[in-house]
Design a protein around this motif. Structure first.
Motif, PDB file in Angstrom:
ATOM      1  N   LEU A 178      55.891  91.212  84.313  1.00 48.81           N
ATOM      2  CA  LEU A 178      54.511  90.763  84.088  1.00 48.81           C
ATOM      3  C   LEU A 178      53.768  91.763  83.238  1.00 48.81           C
ATOM      4  O   LEU A 178      54.011  92.975  83.342  1.00 48.81           O
ATOM      5  CB  LEU A 178      53.767  90.677  85.419  1.00 48.81           C
ATOM      6  CG  LEU A 178      54.080  89.537  86.351  1.00 48.81           C
ATOM      7  CD1 LEU A 178      53.258  89.675  87.624  1.00 48.81           C
ATOM      8  CD2 LEU A 178      53.774  88.194  85.668  1.00 48.81           C
ATOM      9  N   GLU A 179      52.863  91.281  82.417  1.00 44.40           N
ATOM     10  CA  GLU A 179      51.905  92.131  81.741  1.00 44.40           C
ATOM     11  C   GLU A 179      50.583  91.853  82.438  1.00 44.40           C
ATOM     12  O   GLU A 179      50.119  90.710  82.470  1.00 44.40           O
ATOM     13  CB  GLU A 179      51.847  91.794  80.263  1.00 44.40           C
ATOM     14  CG  GLU A 179      53.249  91.812  79.653  1.00 44.40           C
ATOM     15  CD  GLU A 179      53.311  92.287  78.232  1.00 44.40           C
ATOM     16  OE1 GLU A 179      52.346  92.067  77.499  1.00 44.40           O
ATOM     17  OE2 GLU A 179      54.336  92.881  77.871  1.00 44.40           O
ATOM     18  N   VAL A 180      50.037  92.884  83.033  1.00 45.29           N
ATOM     19  CA  VAL A 180      48.813  92.734  83.811  1.00 45.29           C
ATOM     20  C   VAL A 180      47.675  93.304  82.964  1.00 45.29           C
ATOM     21  O   VAL A 180      47.638  94.503  82.695  1.00 45.29           O
ATOM     22  CB  VAL A 180      48.935  93.488  85.154  1.00 45.29           C
ATOM     23  CG1 VAL A 180      47.693  93.270  86.009  1.00 45.29           C
ATOM     24  CG2 VAL A 180      50.200  93.065  85.899  1.00 45.29           C
ATOM     25  N   ILE A 181      46.800  92.433  82.527  1.00 44.26           N
ATOM     26  CA  ILE A 181      45.749  92.847  81.601  1.00 44.26           C
ATOM     27  C   ILE A 181      44.420  92.910  82.342  1.00 44.26           C
ATOM     28  O   ILE A 181      44.088  91.987  83.093  1.00 44.26           O
ATOM     29  CB  ILE A 181      45.662  91.849  80.417  1.00 44.26           C
ATOM     30  CG1 ILE A 181      46.966  91.925  79.603  1.00 44.26           C
ATOM     31  CG2 ILE A 181      44.451  92.146  79.529  1.00 44.26           C
ATOM     32  CD1 ILE A 181      47.139  90.825  78.593  1.00 44.26           C
ATOM     33  N   VAL A 182      43.700  94.012  82.174  1.00 46.27           N
ATOM     34  CA  VAL A 182      42.342  94.111  82.722  1.00 46.27           C
ATOM     35  C   VAL A 182      41.388  94.178  81.538  1.00 46.27           C
ATOM     36  O   VAL A 182      41.578  94.986  80.629  1.00 46.27           O
ATOM     37  CB  VAL A 182      42.159  95.359  83.616  1.00 46.27           C
ATOM     38  CG1 VAL A 182      40.772  95.356  84.255  1.00 46.27           C
ATOM     39  CG2 VAL A 182      43.237  95.422  84.694  1.00 46.27           C
ATOM     40  N   TYR A 207      47.054  98.916  63.460  1.00 48.68           N
ATOM     41  CA  TYR A 207      48.361  98.467  62.948  1.00 48.68           C
ATOM     42  C   TYR A 207      48.395  96.942  62.807  1.00 48.68           C
ATOM     43  O   TYR A 207      48.787  96.418  61.767  1.00 48.68           O
ATOM     44  CB  TYR A 207      49.456  98.960  63.895  1.00 48.68           C
ATOM     45  CG  TYR A 207      50.838  98.436  63.562  1.00 48.68           C
ATOM     46  CD1 TYR A 207      51.531  98.910  62.453  1.00 48.68           C
ATOM     47  CD2 TYR A 207      51.438  97.461  64.354  1.00 48.68           C
ATOM     48  CE1 TYR A 207      52.792  98.421  62.133  1.00 48.68           C
ATOM     49  CE2 TYR A 207      52.695  96.972  64.053  1.00 48.68           C
ATOM     50  CZ  TYR A 207      53.368  97.458  62.936  1.00 48.68           C
ATOM     51  OH  TYR A 207      54.607  96.962  62.631  1.00 48.68           O
ATOM     52  N   ARG A 208      47.974  96.237  63.861  1.00 51.24           N
ATOM     53  CA  ARG A 208      48.002  94.757  63.835  1.00 51.24           C
ATOM     54  C   ARG A 208      47.253  94.215  62.623  1.00 51.24           C
ATOM     55  O   ARG A 208      47.671  93.262  62.002  1.00 51.24           O
ATOM     56  CB  ARG A 208      47.347  94.174  65.101  1.00 51.24           C
ATOM     57  CG  ARG A 208      48.129  94.381  66.388  1.00 51.24           C
ATOM     58  CD  ARG A 208      47.493  93.529  67.509  1.00 51.24           C
ATOM     59  NE  ARG A 208      48.085  93.801  68.804  1.00 51.24           N
ATOM     60  CZ  ARG A 208      47.574  94.645  69.702  1.00 51.24           C
ATOM     61  NH1 ARG A 208      46.452  95.288  69.467  1.00 51.24           N
ATOM     62  NH2 ARG A 208      48.189  94.836  70.856  1.00 51.24           N
ATOM     63  N   LYS A 209      46.114  94.847  62.287  1.00 46.78           N
ATOM     64  CA  LYS A 209      45.248  94.334  61.211  1.00 46.78           C
ATOM     65  C   LYS A 209      45.392  95.117  59.909  1.00 46.78           C
ATOM     66  O   LYS A 209      44.543  94.971  59.021  1.00 46.78           O
ATOM     67  CB  LYS A 209      43.788  94.376  61.677  1.00 46.78           C
ATOM     68  CG  LYS A 209      43.522  93.536  62.913  1.00 46.78           C
ATOM     69  CD  LYS A 209      42.065  93.638  63.337  1.00 46.78           C
ATOM     70  CE  LYS A 209      41.790  92.776  64.559  1.00 46.78           C
ATOM     71  NZ  LYS A 209      40.422  92.925  65.044  1.00 46.78           N
ATOM     72  N   ASP A 233      39.935  96.815  76.903  1.00 45.12           N
ATOM     73  CA  ASP A 233      40.937  96.150  77.739  1.00 45.12           C
ATOM     74  C   ASP A 233      42.186  97.015  77.804  1.00 45.12           C
ATOM     75  O   ASP A 233      42.325  97.971  77.034  1.00 45.12           O
ATOM     76  CB  ASP A 233      41.255  94.726  77.240  1.00 45.12           C
ATOM     77  CG  ASP A 233      41.733  94.686  75.808  1.00 45.12           C
ATOM     78  OD1 ASP A 233      42.360  95.658  75.344  1.00 45.12           O
ATOM     79  OD2 ASP A 233      41.489  93.662  75.137  1.00 45.12           O
ATOM     80  N   ILE A 234      43.059  96.702  78.750  1.00 41.04           N
ATOM     81  CA  ILE A 234      44.282  97.509  78.938  1.00 41.04           C
ATOM     82  C   ILE A 234      45.347  96.660  79.606  1.00 41.04           C
ATOM     83  O   ILE A 234      45.030  95.764  80.400  1.00 41.04           O
ATOM     84  CB  ILE A 234      43.969  98.791  79.767  1.00 41.04           C
ATOM     85  CG1 ILE A 234      45.209  99.681  79.898  1.00 41.04           C
ATOM     86  CG2 ILE A 234      43.391  98.455  81.149  1.00 41.04           C
ATOM     87  CD1 ILE A 234      44.893 101.126  80.242  1.00 41.04           C
ATOM     88  N   LYS A 235      46.598  96.962  79.261  1.00 43.29           N
ATOM     89  CA  LYS A 235      47.726  96.232  79.851  1.00 43.29           C
ATOM     90  C   LYS A 235      48.548  97.186  80.717  1.00 43.29           C
ATOM     91  O   LYS A 235      48.852  98.309  80.293  1.00 43.29           O
ATOM     92  CB  LYS A 235      48.608  95.687  78.718  1.00 43.29           C
ATOM     93  CG  LYS A 235      49.741  94.817  79.164  1.00 43.29           C
ATOM     94  CD  LYS A 235      51.133  95.424  79.165  1.00 43.29           C
ATOM     95  CE  LYS A 235      51.500  96.351  78.096  1.00 43.29           C
ATOM     96  NZ  LYS A 235      52.898  96.842  78.185  1.00 43.29           N
TER      97      LYS A 235
HETATM   98  O1  CDP Z   1      46.210  91.740  71.127  1.00 43.57           O
HETATM   99  P1  CDP Z   1      46.425  90.345  71.549  1.00 43.57           P
HETATM  100  O2  CDP Z   1      45.319  89.446  71.226  1.00 43.57           O
HETATM  101  O3  CDP Z   1      47.770  89.808  71.180  1.00 43.57           O
HETATM  102  O4  CDP Z   1      46.532  90.394  73.141  1.00 43.57           O
HETATM  103  P2  CDP Z   1      45.459  90.555  74.303  1.00 43.57           P
HETATM  104  O5  CDP Z   1      45.935  89.648  75.362  1.00 43.57           O
HETATM  105  O6  CDP Z   1      44.056  90.413  73.842  1.00 43.57           O
HETATM  106  O7  CDP Z   1      45.704  92.052  74.740  1.00 43.57           O
HETATM  107  C1  CDP Z   1      44.941  92.669  75.769  1.00 43.57           C
HETATM  108  C2  CDP Z   1      45.334  94.129  75.844  1.00 43.57           C
HETATM  109  O8  CDP Z   1      46.675  94.222  76.296  1.00 43.57           O
HETATM  110  C3  CDP Z   1      45.279  94.856  74.501  1.00 43.57           C
HETATM  111  O9  CDP Z   1      44.799  96.181  74.699  1.00 43.57           O
HETATM  112  C4  CDP Z   1      46.709  94.869  74.044  1.00 43.57           C
HETATM  113  O10 CDP Z   1      46.994  95.991  73.238  1.00 43.57           O
HETATM  114  C5  CDP Z   1      47.475  94.923  75.355  1.00 43.57           C
HETATM  115  N1  CDP Z   1      48.775  94.245  75.251  1.00 43.57           N
HETATM  116  C6  CDP Z   1      49.950  94.969  75.300  1.00 43.57           C
HETATM  117  O11 CDP Z   1      49.897  96.187  75.472  1.00 43.57           O
HETATM  118  N2  CDP Z   1      51.159  94.351  75.179  1.00 43.57           N
HETATM  119  C7  CDP Z   1      51.245  93.017  75.032  1.00 43.57           C
HETATM  120  N3  CDP Z   1      52.432  92.445  74.919  1.00 43.57           N
HETATM  121  C8  CDP Z   1      50.066  92.251  74.983  1.00 43.57           C
HETATM  122  C9  CDP Z   1      48.843  92.885  75.104  1.00 43.57           C
END
Ligand code: CDP
Length: 228
Positions: free
Chosen positions: A81-85, A205-207, A167-169
């Motif tokens: 799971l990726e748990v995002i806050v 990096y993404r952008k 936010d953080i994962k």
């Molecule tokens: O960045 P993106 O829109 O793809 O995903 P998000 O769901 O908005 O990401 C929320 C947070 O989780 C961000 O800080 C991402 O960097 C992190 N994340 C990650 O570390 N690994 C992933 N596979 C997806 C998100």
């Protein structure tokens, strides 16, 4: 030795050594590069932030930082799971639910996504987790509270340093006794950190907004106030 996109894992009995690689990826691995020192920077940030969290009573995998790019850690049985806050709206939250970049959420929001690149990490409800045998509802609720507490501690830390944590994962595993433990990584790869419009995280990096390592190094410098 097991190998993922950004780390290699070597097992030694009840412990592991995590090797952080210089690889950086985005878009479920569609974008990929190798950036010198990226592994060591993310490794040291993970070590120092997990040490800080341990001191605040959070159970983490961290045992020892092995410079430059390895961590000695507790062996965990990882939950996929990726748990995002989230404290502010950004990224996939805005794509799904609308709103504007950086808008406050009224309370910290915890989301579960299934760690599966082929399925593009689908968002999951607690019900899915139990029905699909990913984890039990009981463990899911423990993780939810741990994640909220842990993210809030990190937000306070970065607030003091003048950075906003948007936010953080997190990723969690179970230790040998079945106790929920924070694993994986805490770094600018896994959180959004901002200061008056400036980006200090993987969105650089993404952008394609320049050399991400300048920003990652600045984050590391702030984390060096935490003793190892
Ligand atoms: O960045 P993106 O829109 O793809 O995903 P998000 O769901 O908005 O990401 C929320 C947070 O989780 C961000 O800080 C991402 O960097 C992190 N994340 C990650 O570390 N690994 C992933 N596979 C997806 C998100």
């Amino acid at each position: 030795m097991r190998e993922g996109k950004t780390k290699k894992v070597e097992e030694f009995g009840s412990e592991v050594v995590l090797h952080f690689k210089d690889d950086i990826t985005a878009g479920d691995g569609a974008k990929h590069d190798v950036i010198k020192n990226k592994g060591s920077i993310c490794c040291e940030i993970t070590g120092r932030t997990m040490k800080y969290l341990e001191e605040k009573g959070i159970y983490t995998m961290f045992l020892e930082y092995l410079p430059p790019n390895k961590l000695r850690a507790r062996k965990l049985s990882m939950i996929p799971l990726e748990v995002i806050v989230r404290f502010k709206k950004a990224g996939s939250f805005i794509r799904r639910y609308g709103g504007n970049d950086g808008e406050d959420l009224p309370a910290p929001l915890v989301e579960f996504t299934y760690k599966n690149d082929e399925l593009h990490d689908p968002l999951m409800c607690v019900e899915h987790l139990e029905i699909l045998n990913i984890t039990t509802k009981k463990i899911a609720y423990v993780i939810m509270e741990e994640a909220r507490k842990t993210a809030t501690l990190l937000k306070e830390f970065f607030d003091q340093k003048g950075l906003e944590l948007w936010d953080i994962k997190f990723e969690y595993g179970l230790d040998e006794e079945g106790k929920v433990c924070l694993g994986d990584e805490i770094s600018p790869d896994t959180m959004r950190l901002r200061r008056s419009g400036q980006i200090f995280d993987k969105d650089v990096y993404r952008k394609d907004l320049g050399n991400p390592m300048e920003k990652y190094e600045a984050v590391l410098e702030l984390c060096r106030s935490i003793d190892l």
